[in-house]
Design a protein around this motif. Sequence first.
Motif, PDB file in Angstrom:
ATOM      1  N   ARG A  31     -34.291  84.547   1.057  1.00 37.90           N
ATOM      2  CA  ARG A  31     -33.957  84.946  -0.182  1.00 37.90           C
ATOM      3  C   ARG A  31     -34.067  83.989  -1.370  1.00 37.90           C
ATOM      4  NH1 ARG A  31     -30.881  89.739   0.278  1.00 37.90           N
ATOM      5  NH2 ARG A  31     -32.072  91.141   1.872  1.00 37.90           N
ATOM      6  N   GLY A  32     -34.109  82.724  -0.934  1.00 36.89           N
ATOM      7  CA  GLY A  32     -34.257  81.575  -1.682  1.00 36.89           C
ATOM      8  C   GLY A  32     -32.741  81.274  -2.502  1.00 36.89           C
ATOM      9  N   TRP A  33     -31.767  81.744  -1.557  1.00 36.72           N
ATOM     10  CA  TRP A  33     -30.415  81.595  -2.515  1.00 36.72           C
ATOM     11  C   TRP A  33     -30.074  79.876  -1.992  1.00 36.72           C
ATOM     12  CZ3 TRP A  33     -27.688  86.058   0.479  1.00 36.72           C
ATOM     13  CH2 TRP A  33     -28.049  87.306  -0.241  1.00 36.72           C
ATOM     14  N   ARG A  34     -29.148  79.405  -2.829  1.00 39.06           N
ATOM     15  CA  ARG A  34     -28.620  78.085  -2.491  1.00 39.06           C
ATOM     16  C   ARG A  34     -27.249  78.337  -1.818  1.00 39.06           C
ATOM     17  NH1 ARG A  34     -27.100  75.645  -7.120  1.00 39.06           N
ATOM     18  NH2 ARG A  34     -27.107  77.597  -7.990  1.00 39.06           N
ATOM     19  N   ILE A  35     -27.025  77.947  -0.579  1.00 40.07           N
ATOM     20  CA  ILE A  35     -25.784  78.204   0.241  1.00 40.07           C
ATOM     21  C   ILE A  35     -24.615  77.219   0.362  1.00 40.07           C
ATOM     22  CG2 ILE A  35     -25.144  79.354   2.300  1.00 40.07           C
ATOM     23  CD1 ILE A  35     -27.143  81.481   1.865  1.00 40.07           C
ATOM     24  N   ASP A  36     -23.530  77.397   0.308  1.00 41.28           N
ATOM     25  CA  ASP A  36     -22.518  76.524   0.765  1.00 41.28           C
ATOM     26  C   ASP A  36     -21.802  77.249   1.938  1.00 41.28           C
ATOM     27  OD1 ASP A  36     -21.694  74.225  -1.405  1.00 41.28           O
ATOM     28  OD2 ASP A  36     -22.491  76.164  -2.405  1.00 41.28           O
ATOM     29  N   GLY A  37     -21.992  76.533   3.063  1.00 45.68           N
ATOM     30  CA  GLY A  37     -21.321  77.307   4.234  1.00 45.68           C
ATOM     31  C   GLY A  37     -19.972  76.629   4.525  1.00 45.68           C
ATOM     32  N   ILE A  38     -18.961  77.230   4.861  1.00 45.81           N
ATOM     33  CA  ILE A  38     -17.746  76.656   5.222  1.00 45.81           C
ATOM     34  C   ILE A  38     -17.074  77.026   6.618  1.00 45.81           C
ATOM     35  CG2 ILE A  38     -16.794  76.362   2.812  1.00 45.81           C
ATOM     36  CD1 ILE A  38     -14.595  78.733   3.921  1.00 45.81           C
ATOM     37  N   ASP A  39     -16.537  76.338   7.358  1.00 43.44           N
ATOM     38  CA  ASP A  39     -15.900  76.619   8.585  1.00 43.44           C
ATOM     39  C   ASP A  39     -15.031  75.696   8.990  1.00 43.44           C
ATOM     40  OD1 ASP A  39     -17.494  78.501  11.045  1.00 43.44           O
ATOM     41  OD2 ASP A  39     -16.315  76.939  11.929  1.00 43.44           O
ATOM     42  N   LEU A  40     -13.951  76.204   9.905  1.00 45.10           N
ATOM     43  CA  LEU A  40     -12.982  75.423  10.410  1.00 45.10           C
ATOM     44  C   LEU A  40     -13.230  74.395  11.250  1.00 45.10           C
ATOM     45  CD1 LEU A  40     -10.053  78.074  10.733  1.00 45.10           C
ATOM     46  CD2 LEU A  40     -10.176  76.015   9.065  1.00 45.10           C
ATOM     47  N   THR A  41     -14.608  74.643  12.181  1.00 44.53           N
ATOM     48  CA  THR A  41     -14.749  73.593  13.114  1.00 44.53           C
ATOM     49  C   THR A  41     -15.817  72.669  12.924  1.00 44.53           C
ATOM     50  OG1 THR A  41     -14.461  75.853  14.682  1.00 44.53           O
ATOM     51  CG2 THR A  41     -15.730  73.946  15.477  1.00 44.53           C
ATOM     52  N   PRO A  42     -15.138  71.399  12.850  1.00 52.15           N
ATOM     53  CA  PRO A  42     -16.160  70.435  12.610  1.00 52.15           C
ATOM     54  C   PRO A  42     -17.494  70.471  13.524  1.00 52.15           C
ATOM     55  CG  PRO A  42     -14.031  69.702  12.671  1.00 52.15           C
ATOM     56  CD  PRO A  42     -13.913  70.866  13.206  1.00 52.15           C
ATOM     57  N   GLU A  43     -17.550  70.586  14.522  1.00 56.37           N
ATOM     58  CA  GLU A  43     -18.785  70.636  15.487  1.00 56.37           C
ATOM     59  C   GLU A  43     -19.644  71.656  15.108  1.00 56.37           C
ATOM     60  OE1 GLU A  43     -15.132  69.077  17.812  1.00 56.37           O
ATOM     61  OE2 GLU A  43     -15.467  70.869  16.727  1.00 56.37           O
ATOM     62  N   TYR A  44     -19.345  72.750  14.687  1.00 56.88           N
ATOM     63  CA  TYR A  44     -20.237  73.775  14.112  1.00 56.88           C
ATOM     64  C   TYR A  44     -20.784  73.462  12.818  1.00 56.88           C
ATOM     65  CZ  TYR A  44     -18.164  77.339  17.112  1.00 56.88           C
ATOM     66  OH  TYR A  44     -17.631  78.190  18.301  1.00 56.88           O
ATOM     67  N   VAL A  45     -20.191  72.657  11.941  1.00 57.58           N
ATOM     68  CA  VAL A  45     -20.515  72.078  10.627  1.00 57.58           C
ATOM     69  C   VAL A  45     -21.629  71.094  10.871  1.00 57.58           C
ATOM     70  CG1 VAL A  45     -19.846  70.997   8.459  1.00 57.58           C
ATOM     71  CG2 VAL A  45     -18.276  72.761   9.411  1.00 57.58           C
ATOM     72  N   ASP A  46     -21.435  70.120  11.955  1.00 52.82           N
ATOM     73  CA  ASP A  46     -22.257  69.212  12.214  1.00 52.82           C
ATOM     74  C   ASP A  46     -23.577  69.610  12.524  1.00 52.82           C
ATOM     75  OD1 ASP A  46     -23.004  66.505  12.655  1.00 52.82           O
ATOM     76  OD2 ASP A  46     -22.597  66.672  14.673  1.00 52.82           O
ATOM     77  N   VAL A  47     -23.285  70.727  13.814  1.00 51.58           N
ATOM     78  CA  VAL A  47     -24.818  71.457  14.400  1.00 51.58           C
ATOM     79  C   VAL A  47     -25.412  72.102  13.184  1.00 51.58           C
ATOM     80  CG1 VAL A  47     -25.436  73.012  16.117  1.00 51.58           C
ATOM     81  CG2 VAL A  47     -23.716  71.053  16.658  1.00 51.58           C
ATOM     82  N   ALA A  48     -24.578  73.037  12.478  1.00 48.15           N
ATOM     83  CA  ALA A  48     -25.548  73.742  11.218  1.00 48.15           C
ATOM     84  C   ALA A  48     -26.257  72.856  10.365  1.00 48.15           C
ATOM     85  CB  ALA A  48     -24.321  74.707  10.481  1.00 48.15           C
ATOM     86  N   ALA A  49     -25.616  71.837  10.001  1.00 48.67           N
ATOM     87  CA  ALA A  49     -26.265  70.786   9.140  1.00 48.67           C
ATOM     88  C   ALA A  49     -27.911  70.305   9.823  1.00 48.67           C
ATOM     89  CB  ALA A  49     -25.307  69.611   8.549  1.00 48.67           C
TER      90      ALA A  49
END
Length: 187
Positions: A31-49
């Motif tokens: 879709r070409g969206w600019r996304i900000d993702g938030i999550d409580l779990t640091p490991e998920y945030v790290d892997v997602a990035a």
Amino acid sequence: SSDLIDLPRGARVLDVGSGLGGPSRFFAAERGWRIDGIDLTPEYVDVAAKLSQKVGLADAISYRVANAAILPFADASFDGAYMLHVGMNIPDKKSVFAEIRRVLKPGGLFAIYDIFRESDGAFVYPVPWSSAPETNFIDRVASYKTLLDETGFRIERERTRRDFALAAFQRQRQLAAQGTPPTQIAM
């Protein structure tokens, strides 16, 4: 379903409970969206990035550890927001909905795709999202509607995937009975 969220390319969109980032990468790429993702779990945030970096989407998506009930964004920052299979993990949905409403621009879209409670039957634990009653915050559609109304949202469209889900689970049971290992079913 993604066809229910109609936002233009370049829209800024909040992914509430982004997990490993699959939906955010899909929406950024398709879709070409600019996304900000938030999550409580640091490991998920790290892997997602790391995964987004690996597939060349790091410029389109940013992830951070944050609580959805206290969003680290200014008022009216986003064109849209979505929450996919997250609500059953959130005890205080009203605070989360109020925060999402705060960070959405006037007329912004908020899409929810969730599992809902349909009866008062007891759960047999573990369930896919919880190992014990203390961490199971599943609720009814009517409750979501009330909370969304109380936090200033207007429900534009609603669609149930109940029959699809039941058929998918029935297929999994049949395969298991035949000794075929179950596969992941995309919903």
